[in-house]
Design a protein around this motif. Structure first.
Motif, short mmCIF file in Angstrom:
data_model
loop_
_atom_site.label_atom_id
_atom_site.label_comp_id
_atom_site.label_asym_id
_atom_site.label_seq_id
_atom_site.Cartn_x
_atom_site.Cartn_y
_atom_site.Cartn_z
N LEU A 150 -15.32 0.10 7.30
CA LEU A 150 -14.23 0.70 6.33
C LEU A 150 -13.50 1.58 6.58
O LEU A 150 -12.06 1.60 6.09
CB LEU A 150 -14.62 0.47 4.94
CG LEU A 150 -14.96 -0.84 4.54
CD1 LEU A 150 -16.46 -0.24 3.39
CD2 LEU A 150 -14.76 -1.36 3.87
N ALA A 188 -17.53 -3.79 -1.90
CA ALA A 188 -16.59 -2.79 -1.79
C ALA A 188 -15.25 -3.41 -1.44
O ALA A 188 -14.01 -3.05 -2.04
CB ALA A 188 -16.51 -1.87 0.06
N ALA A 208 -16.32 5.53 2.09
CA ALA A 208 -17.37 5.15 3.50
C ALA A 208 -17.71 6.52 3.92
O ALA A 208 -16.91 7.03 4.11
CB ALA A 208 -16.84 4.71 3.59
N SER A 212 -25.67 1.23 -1.42
CA SER A 212 -25.58 1.58 -0.09
C SER A 212 -26.93 0.67 -0.35
O SER A 212 -27.10 -0.18 -0.82
CB SER A 212 -26.48 2.48 0.12
OG SER A 212 -27.13 2.82 1.50
N VAL A 226 -19.20 4.19 0.04
CA VAL A 226 -19.79 3.50 0.31
C VAL A 226 -20.51 3.90 1.48
O VAL A 226 -20.23 4.97 2.28
CB VAL A 226 -19.53 2.18 1.18
CG1 VAL A 226 -21.00 1.54 2.39
CG2 VAL A 226 -18.76 1.42 0.57
N SER A 268 -19.70 0.12 7.07
CA SER A 268 -19.32 1.62 7.22
C SER A 268 -17.73 2.49 7.30
O SER A 268 -17.09 2.42 7.23
CB SER A 268 -20.35 2.85 6.60
OG SER A 268 -21.72 1.99 5.55
N THR A 283 -22.96 -4.51 0.03
CA THR A 283 -22.52 -3.47 -0.18
C THR A 283 -21.08 -3.68 0.18
O THR A 283 -19.99 -3.40 -0.23
CB THR A 283 -23.15 -2.21 0.63
OG1 THR A 283 -24.87 -2.13 0.14
CG2 THR A 283 -22.43 -0.98 0.45
#
Length: 184
Positions: free
Chosen positions: A172, A144, A156, A18, A131, A169, A140
């Protein structure tokens, strides 16, 4: 004896990453997710994160709270713990049978160029990456992307569309990452 050997064939390694700017929502989610893993009554979890301030610190604190082994992967050498403000956290991780790892020689200082290699190691040590919060151009997101490159599962946490900490996030998720809202 709290010290154990990490057996990567026996332990399910999960990286939780994070933002360094993780807010209260992210902190709450991290503690809920790690607590949920602890409630699965499977003592074979090993949680990996980057040892940095913010989200990584919360991940390691939650793992310690819920008695799950954890590993902090440093962006510096093992004799140059970074950040120094996490010294007590790193000591607690070791005391509870976790580990501190580094890709670098012992006296390597943390620099902006050392963190991508650290992120690659975090992703490589994990069977899956979660994530929690990731802003644009974040470390972060680098983790990923390494996880995806290595063929690992990536999940995520969804968030508000106007929250800068949730931009990547949510991206993703749009790109096919697993949408994680619970540990069950």
């Amino acid at each position: 004896n709290k010290h154990t050997i990490l057996d990567c064939n026996k332990h399910l390694s999960l990286s939780i990453v994070s933002s360094r700017k993780t807010n209260r929502y992210g902190e709450k989610v991290i503690f809920e997710m790690v607590g949920g893993l602890a409630n699965l009554n499977d003592n074979n979890f090993f949680i990996v994160s980057g040892g940095a301030i913010g989200g990584d610190t919360y991940v390691h604190q939650a793992a310690l709270k819920y008695k799950i082994k954890t590993g902090a992967i440093l962006g510096s050498g093992l004799l140059c713990w970074y950040p120094k403000c996490n010294k007590k956290l790193f000591e607690a991780i070791i005391e509870e049978g976790g580990t501190i790892l580094s890709h670098f020689s012992l006296n390597t200082p943390a620099t902006p160029t050392t963190f991508p290699a650290r992120n690659a190691l975090i992703a490589g040590l994990s069977k899956a990456t979660l994530v929690v919060q990731a802003g644009e151009k974040s470390g972060t997101l680098i983790t990923a992307n390494y996880a995806l490159e290595y063929g690992r599962n990536v999940g995520a946490i969804p968030g508000q569309i106007d929250d800068p900490l949730m931009v990547e996030s949510n991206n993703l998720l749009k790109q096919g990452a697993a949408c994680i809202t619970t540990t069950s």
